[in-house]
Scaffold this active site. Structure first.
Site, short mmCIF file in Angstrom:
data_model
loop_
_atom_site.label_atom_id
_atom_site.label_comp_id
_atom_site.label_asym_id
_atom_site.label_seq_id
_atom_site.Cartn_x
_atom_site.Cartn_y
_atom_site.Cartn_z
N ALA A 282 0.86 -1.19 0.00
CA ALA A 282 0.00 0.00 0.00
C ALA A 282 0.89 1.23 0.00
CB ALA A 282 -0.92 0.01 1.21
N GLY A 283 0.62 2.15 -0.93
CA GLY A 283 1.39 3.38 -1.02
C GLY A 283 0.65 4.54 -0.39
N GLU A 284 1.21 5.74 -0.58
CA GLU A 284 0.60 6.93 0.01
C GLU A 284 -0.76 7.23 -0.61
OE1 GLU A 284 3.03 10.33 -0.40
OE2 GLU A 284 1.62 11.72 0.51
N PHE A 285 -0.91 6.87 -1.90
CA PHE A 285 -2.13 7.26 -2.61
C PHE A 285 -3.09 6.09 -2.82
CE2 PHE A 285 -0.76 11.48 -3.48
CZ PHE A 285 0.62 11.41 -3.63
N VAL B 297 -0.84 -1.10 -4.11
CA VAL B 297 0.15 -1.47 -5.11
C VAL B 297 -0.08 -2.94 -5.45
CG1 VAL B 297 2.59 -1.61 -5.70
CG2 VAL B 297 1.78 0.19 -4.16
N ASP C 167 15.01 11.31 0.13
CA ASP C 167 14.47 10.25 0.98
C ASP C 167 15.17 8.94 0.68
OD1 ASP C 167 11.20 8.76 1.63
OD2 ASP C 167 12.91 9.15 2.95
#
Length: 990
Positions: free
Chosen positions: A635-638, A641, A752
């Site tokens: 799971a990504g920020e938006f 996946v 990052d």
């Protein structure tokens, strides 16, 4: 019909004939109905009722032993459901798969006449797991069916047929289990039940000892078993073998070999006899000591040299030893060119080479004047050289006249230098020979300088100075003068050559205002030249002088130009002062450096008014019909996946990663989501995650990238803790550094960089990913990017970026140093459980992460360079790539390990658990040091209390199955930390 009577007749026949089967195999029996010889105590259900008869136990005596069996024969009644349950069967060790061997008799239904309509000729086998004996409690719902048992042979009248069937009960995991037999209307008798599991017996193969091992189950057809080398045997990798489900050993991998000084005899490793040796661990036998060596004791790994004999550094330790060579023979000096200061030295090879063919020669020269002698120095020339000669001749030149020279020729071989270190100077004469030759001759003079005596538009008067040493006694020399125009094309130059008897000359017929190159060289009577002197001189202009008008005009133009230059300089200085006055106080923190001003080639998608324009420019559009999602992998920020398949036309079908945008997104979130694709689309490098394309023209936006099978680097390293060598880890770092060099060359700052944002494929190739926080370098003088807020990953961020929110390629270098630490520590969390505030405070107080366990010293020194406070002194990514390449080309450079303090380098837990009390169990302690995978090893070894753990030695840890060096050290150091703090580290040295 009395079916119970039929049942008794059936068993009487069995008793009379004594029909039993015994199987010979590698088996561990859990239950043997035949061998019990007493009441079995099996449970029948339904319980005895007056109107119904279920399973019945029958007792008989055979050869003085009690024999029990169970039978049922209610074929005349409909809807039979009779159960027979065994007693609780304890599961031993790790046996997850047991075999049930059953001997039984089934009566032919046709022999029962009218009852044959309800008669059955099969029955069912069931199993149920439990952690404890449930006694007489019986619930059918707890059982699961194993198999339907059908006879191969049916018993008809007096033809009794005993069947033997074996079934497998797999997937057992609890402390024990029950077996049950369900009768649904058959006439059956169970004569014997044997429950067992198979083991591969303890064995010795290829000098490796393998313990007895329970055979695997259906889901683990081959169970891997690690072995231990026998005494005085070693193996490059842990020997292992596989135990099959049939209890047979198969597929031996790795083998132990007798170590140096030992050979295999009678399946054990025995010492080499005196006078024999063995230099390395191998399957070879011991060999006799080579020439000029001697054996000192049995078990010699090598045979040392006899006195007076030596081995060169490049000689194999298994080879013979060599002696020193004798002196060269017949040294001769040929002086046919004395007038040129040259002679030829020649000699013959020595009669004794010392048993070697790497002979070389060196020539030593001494010069004697009157009564004093001294080395000839660098002036004397040798062709081809004065040392390292392989030929037996050398040409000597640049000798001075009227001096005595002594030449000494020395013979060397590969052990000469070794011998000179361990022996006295008495060895030298064996390798030397000398000859004194007195040379008396006149050599050409040396021109020390040239000067211009007079010059005119068409002529130059020159003279030169000869070395004072050659003025007395006077000699007659000639000089060769060569000159040309300086600016002539060298391919079309006309040289003029003059031969002179004096040290001056007037050169005429020259061009005005022209520079000429002059070269003078003295020559002897034999035509040999001496040293050369070169210089350049210019003739005067033509006699016509410039007019006054021209002079005035030129002066005016020059003055105007000068005023303009002064004005420009003053303007630039004023702008610089204004620029410095506007700098903030934090600017003093940064030092200027050319490495912080890369050429900008990257285009920031945020500079576009419409972000969709950037996406269309840098990323290719993919139709969603060409993408098939398979499963969620993260799971990504938006959004989620997925792993999926890309089947786009003109492309090779292959796996991809698919980032999706969760429902209910705002337009800004969509733009931020697609901006990452705009960034990735500009990169093309093997160590940068590759963008396959985007989906933007449909409802659900997606970013499609290449699929990295091994996922994030930090998790992969934790899952494979201790399984990779330093060379492999440095290779992974080289890939990451290559990707970062590419980004820095494009003037791009990642911001990052961390192991969690590095992805790994099946080839262990690392690729930089996650460009959500990344930004381009701006064109300001410092080349920095100032954030407008947001979270900063403190543990990976450089101090200047934390303090002033300014990021550069140098701050990425700091982050790369943290990534190096993560990789060498197999995914350990940087700064362990310290808070962000504690991390920032520690860094400002000059604390740096200590070297991870087994970290090469060169790698840790590079980390420290990346963490220098002054960012201008940190290495650049090209420098980092170069250094890592050098380490990979020289693997031996990785063998030197950095100093390691376990109490600092691995945050060992204290002697108490999370609540402050001592560890209540071994499993709790193992979990605290992230070694819980060895809980079963400790349990099987009987190590159930922390008191027992504290008594363990290093060998004890190995013996329970901890083989990986990193895991072995972590457990050992943890035990050390739990002991008295005054204990020394040497107790657990590994």
């Amino acid at each position: 019909m009395d079916y119970r009577g039929v049942r008794r007749v059936l068993f009487s026949y069995v008793l009379i004939h004594g029909i039993f089967i015994t199987l010979q195999s590698k088996e561990e029996v859990l239950l043997d109905m035949k061998a019990s010889g007493s009441e079995l105590g099996w449970l029948t259900w339904p319980f005895e009722q007056a109107d119904k008869q279920g399973w019945e136990v029958v007792q008989r005596t055979l050869n003085g032993s009690q024999f029990y069996s169970y039978s049922v024969c209610n074929v005349g009644e409909r809807e039979q459901d009779n159960w027979l349950r065994t007693t609780f069967i304890q599961r031993r060790l790790s046996a997850s798969r047991v075999l049930v061997e059953l001997q039984f008799v089934v009566r032919d239904c046709n022999s029962f006449g009218g009852a044959s309509l309800t008669c059955k000729e099969t029955f069912n086998l069931y199993s149920s797991e439990a952690d404890a004996d449930v006694g007489t409690t019986f619930r059918k719902g707890q059982f699961k069916k194993v198999a339907t048992i059908a006879p191969d042979e049916i018993t008809r009248k007096n033809q009794l047929q005993i069947n033997t069937e074996t079934r497998v009960v797999d997937g057992l995991s609890r402390k024990g289990f029950y077996l049950a037999f369900q009768d649904i209307g058959a006439c059956v008798a169970i004569l014997s039940l044997r429950v067992y599991y198979k083991t591969c017996p303890a064995t010795v193969k290829s000098l490796a000892v393998f313990p007895e091992t329970v055979a695997g189950g259906e889901n683990q057809a081959l169970r891997k078993v690690d072995g231990v080398c026998m005494e005085n045997a070693v193996s490059e990798e842990v020997p292992r073998i596989y135990c099959t489900v049939d209890g047979e050993w198969a597929v031996l991998v790795g083998q132990c070999q007798c170590r140096e000084g030992y050979e295999e005899k009678d399946d054990v490793c025995q010492e080499c006899q005196l006078g024999f040796f063995k230099a390395s661990a191998s399957s070879e036998m011991c060999e006799p000591c080579p020439a000029n060596t001697q054996g000192l004791s049995s078990g010699d790994p090598v045979c040392p040299c006899m006195p007076g004999f030596y081995r060169a550094p490049d000689d194999p330790p298994t080879g013979p030893c060599s002696g020193l060579p004798s002196a060269p023979l017949d040294l001769l000096a040929t002086t046919t060119q004395l007038s040129a200061g040259r002679l030829l030295l020649s000699w013959s090879p020595p009669y004794d080479t010392g048993g070697r063919d790497d002979l070389t020669y060196s020539v030593d020269c001494r010069r004697c004047e009157v009564t004093a002698c001294q080395p000839c120095g660098e002036k004397v020339r040798y062709e081809p050289a004065s040392t390292g000669l392989t030929d037996t001749r050398v040409s000597v030149s640049q000798l001075d006249a009227h001096l005595n020279y002594t030449f000494t020729v020395n013979t060397h071989n590969g052990v000469s230098q070794i011998a000179s270190k361990v022996s006295t100077g008495a060895l030298v004469p064996r390798a030397t020979a000398s000859l004194t030759t007195t040379l008396r001759y006149t050599d050409p003079p040396t021109v020390t300088s040239m000067r211009l005596d007079e010059r005119r538009p068409t002529s130059l008067s020159l003279s030169w100075v000869v070395s004072p040493r050659h003025r007395a006694p006077p000699r007659t020399f000639r000089y060769e003068l060569t000159y040309r125009k300086k600016d002539d094309n060298l391919n079309m130059t006309t040289y003029t050559v003059l031969i002179l008897d004096r040290t001056s000359v007037l050169v005429s017929d020259l061009a005005p205002s022209t520079t000429y190159m002059f070269r003078v060289q003295p020559i002897t009577e034999g035509g040999t030249g001496g040293s050369i002197m070169e210089d350049e001189f210019e003739t005067l202009p033509d006699a016509q002088a410039p007019s006054n008008t021209t002079v005035i005009f030129g002066a005016a133009v020059g003055g105007a130009a000068m005023l303009f230059i002064v004005a420009v300089v003053l303007f630039v200085r004023k702008r610089r002062r204004n620029s410095h006055s506007r700098q903030g106080p934090e600017d003093a923190y940064f030092s200027s450096s050319e490495q912080l001003k890369p050429l900008k080639t990257y285009v920031d998608p945020h500079t576009y008014e419409d972000p969709n324009t950037a996406v269309l420019k840098f990323a290719s559009e993919i139709h969603p019909n060409h993408i098939s999602k398979q499963k969620v992998i993260g799971a990504g920020e938006f959004g989620e996946v997925y792993r999926g398949i890309l089947k786009a036309p003109g492309r090779k079908e292959g796996p991809v990663a698919i980032k999706t945008l969760k429902p209910g997104y705002s337009e800004k979130q969509r733009q931020d989501f697609l901006s990452e694709a705009s960034i990735m689309g500009q990169f093309s490098h093997q160590n940068i995650i590759r963008l396959e394309g985007v989906v933007t023209k449909f409802k659900h936006a997606m970013i499609v990238t290449e699929y990295m099978e091994n996922g994030a680097l930090d998790k992969y390293l934790r899952d494979h803790d201790g399984e990779m060598s330093s060379f492999q880890l440095v290779g992974m770092l080289r890939g990451i550094a290559g990707g970062m060099k590419y980004l820095s060359d494009m003037s791009y700052v990642h911001r990052d960089l961390a192991a969690r944002n590095i992805l790994v494929n099946t080839n262990l190739e690392c690729k930089v990913s996650d460009f959500g926080l990344s930004r381009v370098l701006e064109d300001d003088p410092e080349g920095t990017y100032t954030t407008s807020g947001g979270k900063i990953p403190i543990r990976w961020t450089a101090p200047e970026a934390i303090a002033y929110r300014k990021f550069t390629s140098a701050s990425d270098v700091w982050s790369f140093g943290i990534v190096m630490w993560e990789v060498m520590a197999f995914g350990e969390r940087p700064y362990w459980d310290m808070s962000n505030h504690e991390v920032m405070k520690a860094i400002n107080e000059a604390f740096r992460l200590p070297a991870p366990m087994d970290c090469p010293s060169a790698v840790y020194q590079l980390m420290l360079q990346c963490w220098l406070q002054d960012r201008s002194k940190r290495p650049r990514f090209p420098d980092i790539v170069s250094l890592l390449d050098k380490l990979l080309r020289s693997p031996d450079s990785l063998k030197t390990i950095a100093d390691f303090d376990p109490r600092v380098s691995i945050r060992l837990p204290s002697t108490s658990g999370s609540d402050g009390s001592p560890f209540r169990s071994v499993s709790e302690w193992l979990e605290s040091i992230k070694m819980s995978q060895y809980s079963e090893n400790f349990t099987c070894a009987g190590l159930l209390t922390m008191e027992q753990v504290l008594q363990m030695k290093n060998e004890d840890i190995k013996n329970i199955g901890v083989r990986l060096p990193g895991h072995l050290k972590r457990i050992a150091y943890s035990i050390l930390g739990l002991k008295d703090q005054t204990s020394t580290l040497s107790v657990f040295a590994i």
